[in-house]
Design an enzyme around this catalytic site. Structure first.
Site, PDB file in Angstrom:
ATOM      1  N   LYS A  75      81.405  79.191  15.386  1.00 17.94           N
ATOM      2  CA  LYS A  75      81.331  79.527  16.801  1.00 17.94           C
ATOM      3  C   LYS A  75      80.909  80.968  17.062  1.00 17.94           C
ATOM      4  O   LYS A  75      80.681  81.338  18.213  1.00 17.94           O
ATOM      5  CB  LYS A  75      82.660  79.217  17.492  1.00 17.94           C
ATOM      6  CG  LYS A  75      83.089  77.771  17.414  1.00 17.94           C
ATOM      7  CD  LYS A  75      82.076  76.752  17.914  1.00 17.94           C
ATOM      8  CE  LYS A  75      81.847  76.804  19.388  1.00 17.94           C
ATOM      9  NZ  LYS A  75      81.228  75.545  19.903  1.00 17.94           N
TER      10      LYS A  75
HETATM   11  N1  PMP Z   1      85.426  72.555  13.964  1.00 18.09           N
HETATM   12  C1  PMP Z   1      86.146  73.582  14.472  1.00 18.09           C
HETATM   13  C2  PMP Z   1      87.324  74.085  13.702  1.00 18.09           C
HETATM   14  C3  PMP Z   1      85.787  74.140  15.719  1.00 18.09           C
HETATM   15  O1  PMP Z   1      86.521  75.147  16.225  1.00 18.09           O
HETATM   16  C4  PMP Z   1      84.685  73.607  16.424  1.00 18.09           C
HETATM   17  C5  PMP Z   1      84.334  74.181  17.768  1.00 18.09           C
HETATM   18  N2  PMP Z   1      85.037  73.568  18.828  1.00 18.09           N
HETATM   19  C6  PMP Z   1      83.976  72.532  15.863  1.00 18.09           C
HETATM   20  C7  PMP Z   1      84.373  72.045  14.617  1.00 18.09           C
HETATM   21  C8  PMP Z   1      82.852  71.809  16.579  1.00 18.09           C
HETATM   22  O2  PMP Z   1      81.782  72.605  16.937  1.00 18.09           O
HETATM   23  P1  PMP Z   1      80.948  72.313  18.252  1.00 18.09           P
HETATM   24  O3  PMP Z   1      81.737  72.898  19.406  1.00 18.09           O
HETATM   25  O4  PMP Z   1      79.668  73.018  18.032  1.00 18.09           O
HETATM   26  O5  PMP Z   1      80.773  70.846  18.415  1.00 18.09           O
END
Ligand code: PMP
Length: 352
Positions: A75
């Site tokens: 992120k």
């Molecule tokens: N895994 C974790 C631990 C996350 O914090 C996130 C972000 N919400 C994601 C996966 C998924 O990423 P995205 O928001 O890009 O779908």
């Protein structure tokens, strides 16, 4: 005993020198970075051979280690992109307040950027998320507001509480990772480009979990353009309702423990048309796989990395020798030291 200084003289075999192992050339361009923010991205891609073998895979299984980012997660990419875009458009300037509803990692990314650039930062986070994330956020100087739930229909959910704070605090902004096009664009422009470079343009399968959907959408779009044959596999925890076809989400919305992925609604930035196939994974399989990655591969990943990897070892059964499956590992075990890393916690939850 080995000499502590070089006693090797010209003419003697190199293996006698205590420096012989330094012969390996430095492979990276080593330089001074102007700030930690310039180190977002360019994360390593690592082959996980023991997992390949254990699940009888013919293809190469490759892990994109996003926890190498400065804030410790995938992120950091959208966080930096969203802040820089808002600054470029003159919407936001240092001294203003950044507010964001998040399951934690976007909060850490934004809090880190806020610390470096001089913003006030308020992170609104459901109380189910780990204490480790709160401690890191506070260490970065962010103010943390915990909410009882993350269910959108509840007026006390993190998204609604963040909106209320934005109305109350002057010069405050919600970058809104759930709707901001900078979120998927950061992956379209950086993560996917890195993968194409790291794989010499040849990727046969791409596997990622979906939280906001930024990762799967941005990478999926670029890979479909550059490697049209690449299958895009979306991963959704059991208990979430994001997967298609809807029959996969049997049992409807239920509590799940893995953090950062899965939702009770479809976020705006998630484009499910780029996903060829969805896989559902249970909490238990997610945490057992994450522990296995740590124990067997030495890859200190987080719980949702286990979710993605558990789906990958199923989906990649269809790939042949010489083909490649890339899996995104979004964050590290640092965020979950008191949770799935702990045997006591695993036993208490009934996973061991
Ligand atoms: N895994 C974790 C631990 C996350 O914090 C996130 C972000 N919400 C994601 C996966 C998924 O990423 P995205 O928001 O890009 O779908």
């Amino acid at each position: 005993s080995a000499p502590s200084r070089c006693t090797w003289k010209a003419g003697r075999p190199l293996s006698d020198s205590p420096h012989h192992y330094q012969k390996k050339a430095l492979s990276k361009e080593l330089k001074i970075s102007s700030s930690i923010l310039s180190l977002v991205g360019e994360t390593p891609l690592v082959r996980v051979t023991k997992i390949e073998k254990a699940f009888g895979l013919q293809c190469e299984l490759l892990a994109k280690c996003e926890f190498f980012n400065p804030g410790g997660s995938v992120k950091d990419r959208p966080s930096l992109r969203m802040v820089e875009e808002a600054e470029r458009r003159g919407i936001m300037k240092p001294g203003d307040t950044i507010i964001e509803p998040t399951s934690g990692n976007t909060g850490i990314g934004l809090a880190l950027i806020a610390a470096v650039k001089g913003y006030r930062c308020i992170i609104v986070m459901p109380k189910a998320m780990s204490q480790e994330k709160v401690d890191i956020l506070r260490g970065l100087g962010a103010e943390v507001v915990r909410t009882p739930t993350n269910l959108l229909e509840d007026p006390e959910c993190h998204i609604r509480v963040a909106e209320r704070l934005r109305r109350e605090i002057p010069n405050s902004h919600i970058l809104d990772q759930y709707r901001n096009p900078g979120n998927p664009l950061s992956h379209y422009d950086t993560t996917a480009e890195e993968l194409l470079l790291q794989c010499g343009g040849k990727i046969d399968m791409f596997v990622a979990g979906s939280g906001t959907g930024g990762t799967i959408t941005g990478n999926g779009r670029k890979l479909k353009e550059k490697c049209p044959g690449c299958r895009i596999i979306g991963v959704d925890p059991e208990g979430s309702i994001v997967a298609l076809p809807p029959e996969l989400n049997k049992g409807g919305l239920q509590k799940f423990i893995v953090e950062g992925i899965g939702h009770d609604y479809i976020p705006t930035v998630l484009d499910r048309s780029v996903v060829d196939q969805w896989c559902k994974v249970s909490d238990k399989d997610s945490f057992l796989m994450a522990r296995r990655m740590i124990r067997e591969e030495g890859i200190l990943c987080g719980g949702s990395s286990g979710t993605a990897m558990a789906a990958a070892v199923r989906a990649a059964q269809s790939l042949k020798k010489g083909q490649r499956c890339v899996v995104i590992l979004p964050d590290s075990v640092r965020n979950y030291m008191s949770r799935f890393l702990s045997d006591a916690w695993m036993e208490e939850m009934g996973y061991l």
